[in-house]
Design an enzyme around this catalytic site. Structure first.
Site, PDB file in Angstrom:
ATOM      1  N   LYS A   1       0.828  -1.197   0.000  1.00 36.67           N
ATOM      2  CA  LYS A   1       0.000   0.000   0.000  1.00 36.67           C
ATOM      3  C   LYS A   1       0.875   1.263   0.000  1.00 36.67           C
ATOM      4  CE  LYS A   1      -3.798  -2.232   2.568  1.00 36.67           C
ATOM      5  NZ  LYS A   1      -4.565  -2.161   3.846  1.00 36.67           N
TER       6      LYS A   1
ATOM      7  N   TYR B   1     -12.508  -2.165  -2.573  1.00 38.01           N
ATOM      8  CA  TYR B   1     -12.945  -2.175  -1.174  1.00 38.01           C
ATOM      9  C   TYR B   1     -14.469  -2.063  -1.031  1.00 38.01           C
ATOM     10  CZ  TYR B   1      -8.180  -1.924   0.731  1.00 38.01           C
ATOM     11  OH  TYR B   1      -6.880  -2.209   1.110  1.00 38.01           O
TER      12      TYR B   1
ATOM     13  N   PHE C   1     -14.754   3.617   8.548  1.00 42.27           N
ATOM     14  CA  PHE C   1     -13.402   3.874   8.033  1.00 42.27           C
ATOM     15  C   PHE C   1     -13.332   3.900   6.505  1.00 42.27           C
ATOM     16  CE2 PHE C   1     -13.783  -0.734   8.734  1.00 42.27           C
ATOM     17  CZ  PHE C   1     -13.355  -1.254   7.515  1.00 42.27           C
TER      18      PHE C   1
ATOM     19  N   THR D   1      -5.191  -7.706  10.789  1.00 45.58           N
ATOM     20  CA  THR D   1      -5.486  -6.397  10.195  1.00 45.58           C
ATOM     21  C   THR D   1      -4.951  -5.253  11.055  1.00 45.58           C
ATOM     22  OG1 THR D   1      -7.492  -7.343   9.247  1.00 45.58           O
ATOM     23  CG2 THR D   1      -7.370  -4.942   9.350  1.00 45.58           C
TER      24      THR D   1
ATOM     25  N   ARG E   1       2.884  -7.114   9.211  1.00 49.28           N
ATOM     26  CA  ARG E   1       2.277  -6.032  10.002  1.00 49.28           C
ATOM     27  C   ARG E   1       2.800  -6.034  11.434  1.00 49.28           C
ATOM     28  NH1 ARG E   1      -3.759  -7.263   7.642  1.00 49.28           N
ATOM     29  NH2 ARG E   1      -3.714  -5.883   5.810  1.00 49.28           N
TER      30      ARG E   1
ATOM     31  N   ASN F   1      -1.441  -0.050   7.537  1.00 52.57           N
ATOM     32  CA  ASN F   1      -0.938  -1.409   7.789  1.00 52.57           C
ATOM     33  C   ASN F   1      -0.171  -2.024   6.623  1.00 52.57           C
ATOM     34  OD1 ASN F   1      -3.134  -1.953   6.202  1.00 52.57           O
ATOM     35  ND2 ASN F   1      -4.249  -3.156   7.728  1.00 52.57           N
TER      36      ASN F   1
ATOM     37  N   HIS G   1      -1.779  -5.352   1.584  1.00 52.00           N
ATOM     38  CA  HIS G   1      -3.075  -6.008   1.394  1.00 52.00           C
ATOM     39  C   HIS G   1      -2.847  -7.442   0.949  1.00 52.00           C
ATOM     40  CE1 HIS G   1      -7.163  -6.850   0.025  1.00 52.00           C
ATOM     41  NE2 HIS G   1      -6.583  -7.450  -1.006  1.00 52.00           N
TER      42      HIS G   1
ATOM     43  N   GLU H   1     -10.177  -9.672  -7.122  1.00 51.43           N
ATOM     44  CA  GLU H   1      -9.226  -8.562  -6.986  1.00 51.43           C
ATOM     45  C   GLU H   1      -8.171  -8.571  -8.099  1.00 51.43           C
ATOM     46  OE1 GLU H   1      -9.770  -8.491  -2.110  1.00 51.43           O
ATOM     47  OE2 GLU H   1      -7.881  -9.198  -2.957  1.00 51.43           O
TER      48      GLU H   1
HETATM   49  P1  IDP Z   1      -7.552  -6.870   5.766  1.00 50.59           P
HETATM   50  O1  IDP Z   1      -6.763  -5.849   4.988  1.00 50.59           O
HETATM   51  O2  IDP Z   1      -6.713  -7.492   6.860  1.00 50.59           O
HETATM   52  O3  IDP Z   1      -8.244  -7.887   4.907  1.00 50.59           O
HETATM   53  P2  IDP Z   1     -10.179  -5.630   6.144  1.00 50.59           P
HETATM   54  O4  IDP Z   1     -11.052  -5.850   7.343  1.00 50.59           O
HETATM   55  O5  IDP Z   1     -10.580  -6.252   4.861  1.00 50.59           O
HETATM   56  O6  IDP Z   1      -8.689  -6.077   6.574  1.00 50.59           O
HETATM   57  O7  IDP Z   1     -10.024  -4.064   5.972  1.00 50.59           O
HETATM   58  C1  IDP Z   1      -9.421  -3.541   4.800  1.00 50.59           C
HETATM   59  C2  IDP Z   1      -8.504  -2.432   5.175  1.00 50.59           C
HETATM   60  O8  IDP Z   1      -9.266  -1.363   5.714  1.00 50.59           O
HETATM   61  C3  IDP Z   1      -7.486  -2.759   6.274  1.00 50.59           C
HETATM   62  O9  IDP Z   1      -6.326  -3.424   5.802  1.00 50.59           O
HETATM   63  C4  IDP Z   1      -7.159  -1.368   6.782  1.00 50.59           C
HETATM   64  O10 IDP Z   1      -6.259  -0.707   5.886  1.00 50.59           O
HETATM   65  C5  IDP Z   1      -8.510  -0.684   6.694  1.00 50.59           C
HETATM   66  N1  IDP Z   1      -9.250  -0.758   7.947  1.00 50.59           N
HETATM   67  C6  IDP Z   1      -9.960  -1.804   8.417  1.00 50.59           C
HETATM   68  N2  IDP Z   1     -10.519  -1.521   9.611  1.00 50.59           N
HETATM   69  C7  IDP Z   1     -10.146  -0.245   9.889  1.00 50.59           C
HETATM   70  C8  IDP Z   1     -10.407   0.638  10.985  1.00 50.59           C
HETATM   71  O11 IDP Z   1     -11.087   0.285  11.947  1.00 50.59           O
HETATM   72  N3  IDP Z   1      -9.846   1.876  10.907  1.00 50.59           N
HETATM   73  C9  IDP Z   1      -9.076   2.278   9.857  1.00 50.59           C
HETATM   74  N4  IDP Z   1      -8.808   1.486   8.806  1.00 50.59           N
HETATM   75  C10 IDP Z   1      -9.340   0.238   8.821  1.00 50.59           C
HETATM   76 MG    MG Z   2      -9.811  -7.657   3.581  1.00 50.20          MG
END
Ligand code: IDP
Ligand code: MG
Length: 153
Positions: free
Chosen positions: A12, A52, A60, A94, A105, A115, A118, A129
């Site tokens: 990212k 997304y 978020f 995550t 991470r 983080n 992806h 994707e």
């Molecule tokens: P993942 O990337 O581990 O699959 P997802 O739940 O699919 O996690 O969320 C996608 C992305 O959205 C996360 O990697 C992170 O960048 C962002 N994200 C998820 N939850 C939050 C949050 O509570 N605050 C800010 N960003 C978030």
């Molecule tokens: Mg995800």
């Protein structure tokens, strides 16, 4: 091989800005996954919203779309046995605060909103994707690794 999978991984904008592209690639290479596609690109708002889409409406979401479009990403497709799960485990939880040491991470990030990387969460997500970011002609699933037999029986 029935469980041969592809997974979509992206460094990212924060990972690219922090000079962590090589570090991320290196971890997947060393693990034994095979790189079959890679490009650097600036994600558009519409690509971000497609990628997304499952998060639309969450608190978020707007920040997430903004984050992923801030500066270039490096998009990759990795192939291997159980590639989706292997990559998710290597990436870690995550929220980096909950990610185990030894994961990307857990070693390199501190906040959920920054983080670094992806990884697709299922083979179905991976196929969806990959199509957003790559044409079929940009993938090289069949290139031969000379040491493949030393990674998989
Ligand atoms: P993942 O990337 O581990 O699959 P997802 O739940 O699919 O996690 O969320 C996608 C992305 O959205 C996360 O990697 C992170 O960048 C962002 N994200 C998820 N939850 C939050 C949050 O509570 N605050 C800010 N960003 C978030
Ligand atoms: Mg995800």
């Amino acid at each position: 091989m029935a469980d041969l999978q592809r997974t979509f991984v992206a460094v990212k904008p924060d990972g690219v800005q922090r000079g962590l592209v090589g570090e991320v690639i290196s971890r997947f290479e060393k693990r034994g996954l095979k790189l079959i596609g890679m490009k650097m690109l600036h994600v558009s708002k519409s690509m971000a919203e497609t990628h997304y889409g499952e998060h639309k409406g969450k608190p978020f979401y707007d920040g997430l779309v903004n984050y992923i479009t801030l500066s270039p990403i490096v998009a990759m497709v990795w192939q291997g046995k159980d590639a989706v799960l292997l990559a998710r485990n290597a990436i870690g939880a995550t929220n980096p605060g909950a990610a185990a040491p030894g994961t990307i991470r857990g070693d390199l990030a501190v906040e959920i909103g920054r983080n670094i990387v992806h990884g697709s969460d299922s083979p179905e997500s991976a196929e969806r994707e990959i199509k957003i970011f790559f044409q079929d002609s940009e993938l090289l699933p069949d290139w031969k690794r000379t040491h493949q037999n030393w990674i998989s029986e």
